[in-house]
Scaffold this active site. Structure first.
Site: not given
Ligand code: PMP
Length: 364
Positions: A71, A136, A183-184, A221, A309
């Protein structure tokens, strides 16, 4: 039984990542910006992790900025470009941060056609093209390599949000994109950690102002333990991804076949398109998605309605909306997403549970 089928929302911490996180917190918890020896070692370890991630992505380490997740990466990037062109199925963190964006449509399979990108570059000349690597919600794989090549040819910078690709498919060619989001927690790393890759010569991007960390782009940091855990998770899983894809695609396809045999009029979104091996986005033949989700949850299965989301809001699937579904269909969208260790039996039991729930909901 492993009933967790919401890996696109988040994944459990990989045991190797957990070990790496604990080790880093025990030995290298010092502030990498401080000047004594232990801090210097933490700083070296952080740079070593950057090199290791660079090697996995096929890029120079200098191009990586560590962030708090996809994000933040998407927001920082999109808010620094006026008039980007983005696909109609981008994640909200791209869509809502983009300023004055031009929308690139998808075809009936939910795929961005390179020709559509080419004609848009010709007519609008956007400042940036942003097309996700994998969706996603539906798991649809976008032809990002082709689009990246086309953008290079046309001299337009290209961004791929690869949050759902990395850790599921090989990431070694992603370096062909100018900008990459990762994203980890989508691949066994900790939550609140990710990165943005940018061109070596980029001078416009500033994430957070303050101290000089991350080459002066993102103050604060550095979270070395999280970075170490993220890179370790990806390093550990990458050699196995080819085999995982072969095996898991079979489980996924068997699941769809089992479901189709028991439920008439099931619609699999992007069913004819190349897709992630773990994801199935469906419009159920009847009953609101929250009813399905609740009944399956009671049986020990965790699934979702569209994407996390937009959870809590029935019928807010970005993909199904972009494909022109009716309001009624939107209320029936569910997504299941397995993981590396989801077994054939887990998928079979999920299909059986869907069939049972269908009968239960029909009786009510
Ligand atoms: N981009 C995509 C394609 C995602 O699937 C997601 C997580 N739903 C995000 C961005 C956001 O990731 P984060 O939770 O690391 O902010």
């Amino acid at each position: 039984m492993n009933g967790y089928f919401d890996h696109n929302a988040t994944t459990p911490l990989h045991p190797a990542a957990r070990e790496a996180w604990l080790r880093a917190n025990e030995r290298h918890w010092h502030n990498p910006s401080s000047l004594y020896r232990d801090a210097g070692i933490a700083s070296q370890q952080l740079e070593a992790a950057r090199e290791r991630l660079g090697a996995l992505l096929g890029i120079e380490a200098e191009r990586i900025v560590f962030t708090s997740g996809a994000t933040e990466s998407n927001n920082a990037l999109m808010s620094s470009f006026e008039r980007a062109a983005i696909s109609s199925v981008e994640h909200p963190s791209v869509r809502m941060a983009a300023r004055d964006a031009v929308i690139i449509p998808v075809n009936a399979d939910g795929i961005v056609e390179p020709d559509a990108v080419k004609s848009l570059i010709g007519s609008q000349r956007p400042a940036l093209i942003s097309v996700q690597a994998a969706n996603n919600e539906s798991g649809a794989l976008q032809p990002w390599r082709e689009i990246a090549a086309l953008c290079r040819e046309q001299g337009v910078p290209f961004h791929a949000d690869a949050a759902q690709w990395i850790g599921k498919l090989d990431a070694a060619n992603l370096g062909e994109c100018d900008f990459i989001t990762g994203s980890a927690h989508k691949f066994g790393g900790p939550k609140g950690c990710g990165f943005l890759v940018l061109p070596a010569e980029d001078s416009r991007l500033h994430f957070l102002r303050g101290g000089p960390q991350e080459s002066g782009r993102r103050a604060g940091t550095e979270n070395f333990p999280a970075v170490e855990a993220m890179v370790t998770a990806l390093e550990t899983i990458t050699p196995r991804l080819g085999q995982i894809e072969i095996e898991q695609s079979r489980h996924r396809d068997a699941f769809i076949a089992a479901l189709r045999a028991r439920l008439e009029n099931l619609r699999v979104i992007s069913g004819a398109a190349p897709r992630l091996w773990n994801t199935v986005l469906m419009v159920m033949p009847a009953h609101p998605n929250l009813k399905w989700l609740t009944a399956l949850s009671r049986r020990g299965f965790s699934i979702s309605t569209g994407s996390a989301c937009s959870s809590g809001r029935e019928g807010s699937s970005v993909v199904v909306t972009a494909l022109g579904a009716s309001a009624d269909e939107l209320k029936r969208v569910v997504r299941v997403s397995g993981g590396w260790t989801t077994g054939a039996e887990d998928w079979r039991e999920l299909a059986a549970a869907f069939a049972e729930v269908f009968e239960e909901l029909n009786r009510r």
